[in-house]
Design an enzyme around this catalytic site. Structure first.
Site, PDB file in Angstrom:
ATOM      1  N   LYS A 231       0.818  -1.216   0.000  1.00 50.90           N
ATOM      2  CA  LYS A 231       0.000   0.000   0.000  1.00 50.90           C
ATOM      3  C   LYS A 231       0.858   1.276   0.000  1.00 50.90           C
ATOM      4  CE  LYS A 231      -0.738   0.187   5.025  1.00 50.90           C
ATOM      5  NZ  LYS A 231       0.036   1.399   5.276  1.00 50.90           N
ATOM      6  N   THR A 232       1.961   1.282   0.762  1.00 53.49           N
ATOM      7  CA  THR A 232       2.826   2.472   0.790  1.00 53.49           C
ATOM      8  C   THR A 232       3.440   2.708  -0.584  1.00 53.49           C
ATOM      9  OG1 THR A 232       3.318   2.008   3.112  1.00 53.49           O
ATOM     10  CG2 THR A 232       4.726   3.601   2.009  1.00 53.49           C
TER      11      THR A 232
ATOM     12  N   ASP B   5      -3.843   7.257   4.206  1.00 50.73           N
ATOM     13  CA  ASP B   5      -3.324   5.930   4.536  1.00 50.73           C
ATOM     14  C   ASP B   5      -4.075   5.369   5.748  1.00 50.73           C
ATOM     15  OD1 ASP B   5      -1.711   3.701   4.567  1.00 50.73           O
ATOM     16  OD2 ASP B   5      -0.030   4.686   5.564  1.00 50.73           O
ATOM     17  N   GLU B   6      -4.208   4.047   5.829  1.00 53.18           N
ATOM     18  CA  GLU B   6      -4.878   3.368   6.966  1.00 53.18           C
ATOM     19  C   GLU B   6      -6.291   3.931   7.194  1.00 53.18           C
ATOM     20  OE1 GLU B   6      -3.568   0.794   8.011  1.00 53.18           O
ATOM     21  OE2 GLU B   6      -1.403   0.935   8.242  1.00 53.18           O
TER      22      GLU B   6
ATOM     23  N   GLN C  19      -7.986  -5.187   9.125  1.00 55.06           N
ATOM     24  CA  GLN C  19      -6.930  -4.747  10.047  1.00 55.06           C
ATOM     25  C   GLN C  19      -7.377  -3.568  10.912  1.00 55.06           C
ATOM     26  OE1 GLN C  19      -2.684  -5.078   8.664  1.00 55.06           O
ATOM     27  NE2 GLN C  19      -3.641  -5.049   6.652  1.00 55.06           N
TER      28      GLN C  19
ATOM     29  N   ARG D   6       2.157 -10.540  10.216  1.00 58.60           N
ATOM     30  CA  ARG D   6       3.474  -9.904  10.386  1.00 58.60           C
ATOM     31  C   ARG D   6       4.580 -10.890  10.009  1.00 58.60           C
ATOM     32  NH1 ARG D   6       1.858  -5.832   9.316  1.00 58.60           N
ATOM     33  NH2 ARG D   6      -0.112  -6.920   9.112  1.00 58.60           N
TER      34      ARG D   6
END
Length: 674
Positions: free
Chosen positions: A28-29, A214-215, A245, A602
């Site tokens: 995503k980044t 973002d997020e 998430q 993770r």
């Protein structure tokens, strides 16, 4: 940067509202960075008209650093890349004339809030930390719903609700009179301004040619409303998030905001990014299976082109100490045999208290570790003291800062005097600083005390003038004039504590000087901007790098969001821990499942899930039931610990598949599983 087909579509769609559902590890980044570059280089957007909002300073900094490879420093300076709250602060500063605020306002953090609420609440609440924190949560909730104290007063029914409404009113009045904003004000004030003043709103809508967030799944009510107010004219935005998430409901986050988008922006384009570049296939299969037990707003399924990987290991300990010993043994064994480094391991847990036994065992076994916790550089008393001096210099109406430093170092001004100043302040409707300069203050204080206070006020005025002409040396002058280091040495006494505190002061001083000077992609800041930035940095996140990088990382599941490790242990996989007892009682299992999902994703190569059969709580030995989440995973991808001695009140038996099935049935029988 090379992009896959879906990522390329996400980058190049710019003609309307866009929601990118970016699964864990899907890049995503990378998409956000490429979209900023695409807007500037190929669509001829001006950098100053692009805004990218994040939830942490770390995320904003990472975007800036990665953009340096493709854009020049001047372009990066022009793009607004910041947290939501830093951006809200920018709006407030620019529109201060419409907000009934003095430009030199101060910011409150949670510690400031607690101290103030202890003062204005009744004895029952003052002495109950849990109740105080609940009141802070409710004040935040009301502000983000845009409820005024009058609204809350009308809604209050029970005695506690009426008390809380009264305290909310007192709290609001205090902040207003002291020219102070709290964390929630940084979003609520600009949003309310846009709703009420369409000229100001239109000006900002014209300024923002494109907005990226973002997020997005972590936005609360006021943040969503701010996005709407800023973008409703051209609807040119990209929101990147993952409803699977969303783990911050306790901070007001609403994953339902993803659904609201479809209603408020009917032509919303939804792009799903499902290819994971981080984890082996087996880990993703298990994570997909786990999260499938939650109702999904938008169905998606992560996949990987990496290898399938080894089975997920379920480790069982007779008690918490054995659980920690087994983890330590596994790490030592793999590091010795497979030449894996300690830094490749992360141990994740639901609550900070779970790290204590791990630390004990790791110290005994000489395993280096770094523990992430909530302690902050800014919470050190010496830093709070010096920042309070700077806050008072910037904002003479900051009653909180005035009260903190008036007698630090000691100026022979007692509690009785402070109460008299407060009494005079209320009577004269002035701030503490103003009232101590008022001629009538002599009616409240004796001559010797009044003279000492007047000396202090005179010195503050002198330092304030100096702060305009020589801001870079202002902190050094304060420390010298009040003989702060000498006072610290007398009070702390222990050499190590003195050394640490003086080193912290040195760090603060150098940091302020560097911010005044600026850098490649950060414009030089003034003293007010620096103090507000530091207060925001403390509230939003605390990012400390370990001294020794080759260490096992210990952290909560919440803290692990956005990170990745070769091998991950999620410990305490038992009912009442994960999911925790509060969530079980409140039937909020979905967020706990998302939390477990975040922890699992993770892991890049190895995933270990551990629990113990007994644990100690408040001095009592408790027998535990394995977490329902263990039985929601695909059984063919799990490897359960063998030859575990099961301790119970009657006899010891070998741990077996039969026992696993028995425990599974026991959980079902108790209605723990759906």
């Amino acid at each position: 940067m090379s992009l896959n087909y879906v990522q390329k579509n996400a980058v190049e769609f710019i003609n309307g509202p866009c929601l990118i559902l970016a699964g864990a590890g899907s890049g995503k980044t990378k998409v956000i960075i490429n979209k900023i570059i695409y807007l500037i280089k190929y669509c001829e957007y001006q950098p100053k008209n692009i805004i990218a909002l994040t939830f942490t300073n770390k995320a904003a900094h990472e975007i800036k650093i990665r953009l340096l490879k493709y854009l020049n420093p001047i372009q990066i300076q022009q793009i607004i890349i910041s947290t939501f709250h830093s951006f809200g602060l920018q709006i407030i500063k620019k529109e201060i004339e419409f907000l009934e605020l003095n430009p030199n306002f101060s910011l409150f953090d949670e510690k400031d809030q607690i101290l103030l609420l202890k003062k204005i609440t009744n004895q029952k609440i003052q002495n109950d930390t849990k109740l105080l924190k609940h009141l802070i949560f409710m004040i935040s909730y009301w502000k983000n719903k845009f409820y005024t104290p009058s609204d809350v007063d009308l809604l209050a029914k029970s005695d506690q609700e009426k008390d809380f409404a009264c305290f909310y009113k007192k709290y609001t009045i205090y902040l207003c009179e002291s020219n102070i904003l709290d964390f929630d004000d940084l979003i609520c004030r600009p949003t309310l301004l846009f709703k009420k003043n369409k000229i100001v709103q239109h000006r900002w809508q014209k300024k923002i040619a494109y907005l990226l967030v973002d997020e997005y799944q972590d936005t609360n009510n006021s943040q969503y409303e701010l996005i709407k107010e800023l973008t409703h004219i051209n609807s040119k935005f990209t929101l990147v998030g993952d409803d699977d998430q969303s783990i911050y409901s306790w901070r007001g986050a609403k994953p339902q905001n993803i659904l609201l988008l479809k209603k408020d922006f009917p032509n919303l384009k939804i792009i799903k990014m499902e290819q994971n570049y981080r984890s082996y296939g087996r880990i993703l299969k298990a994570a997909n299976k786990l999260i499938s037990y939650n109702p999904n707003y938008f169905k998606k399924k992560l996949f990987s082109k990496l290898k399938y990987g080894s089975k997920i290991k379920i480790i069982i300990g007779k008690n918490e100490e054995v659980e920690a010993e087994k983890i330590a043994e596994k790490i030592i064994c793999q590091c010795n045999q497979d030449k894996i480094q300690y830094k490749d391991y992360a141990i994740l847990y639901r609550g900070n208290y779970q790290s204590q036994i791990l630390e004990k065992i790791f110290l005994k076994r000489n395993i280096p570790y770094n523990i992430s916790n909530n302690s902050s550089f800014f919470s050190n008393p010496e830093i709070k003291d010096l920042l309070s001096y700077l806050r008072l210099i910037i904002n003479h109406d900051d009653n909180y800062a005035f009260m903190r430093i008036l007698n630090i170092p000691h100026r022979r001004i007692g509690i009785a005097t402070l109460r008299k100043i407060e009494e005079a302040s209320i009577k004269k409707n002035m701030s503490f600083f103003q009232v101590t300069s008022d001629p009538e203050i002599k009616n409240f204080l004796n001559i010797s005390t009044l003279n000492r206070i007047k000396q202090f006020i005179s010195w503050v005025n002198k330092i304030t003038l100096l702060s305009y002409s020589k801001p870079s040396c202002i902190l050094d002058v304060i420390i010298h004039d009040i003989e702060y280091e000498s006072w610290l040495s007398k009070n702390l006494k222990e050499p190590d504590k003195i050394k640490k505190s003086i080193n912290n002061i040195y760090i603060l001083s150098n940091w302020i000087k560097s911010l005044l000077k600026g850098s490649n992609f950060e414009k030089p800041m003034n003293l007010l901007e620096i103090i507000t930035k530091m207060t925001l940095r403390d509230i939003i996140n605390n990012e400390k790098k370990p001294k020794n990088s080759n260490q096992v990382q210990l952290m909560t599941l919440h803290s692990s969001k956005g990170l990745e490790f070769s091998s991950v242990f999620i410990i305490g996989m038992s009912e009442g821990v994960l999911p925790n007892i509060k969530s079980i009682n409140e039937n909020n299992i979905e967020e706990e499942r998302r939390l477990a999902y975040v922890g699992m994703t993770r892991a890049k190569k190895q995933l270990f899930l551990t629990y113990c059969q007994t644990r100690i709580q408040y001095g009592q030995k408790l027998y535990t039931i394995p977490s329902r989440f263990l039985f929601e995973l695909p059984k063919e991808d799990l490897h359960w610990d063998e030859n575990i001695i099961l301790n119970n009140s009657t006899k010891n038996t070998q741990y077996s598949i039969k026992k696993i099935n028995y425990l599974k049935q026991k959980i079902k029988k108790n209605n723990f599983l759906k």
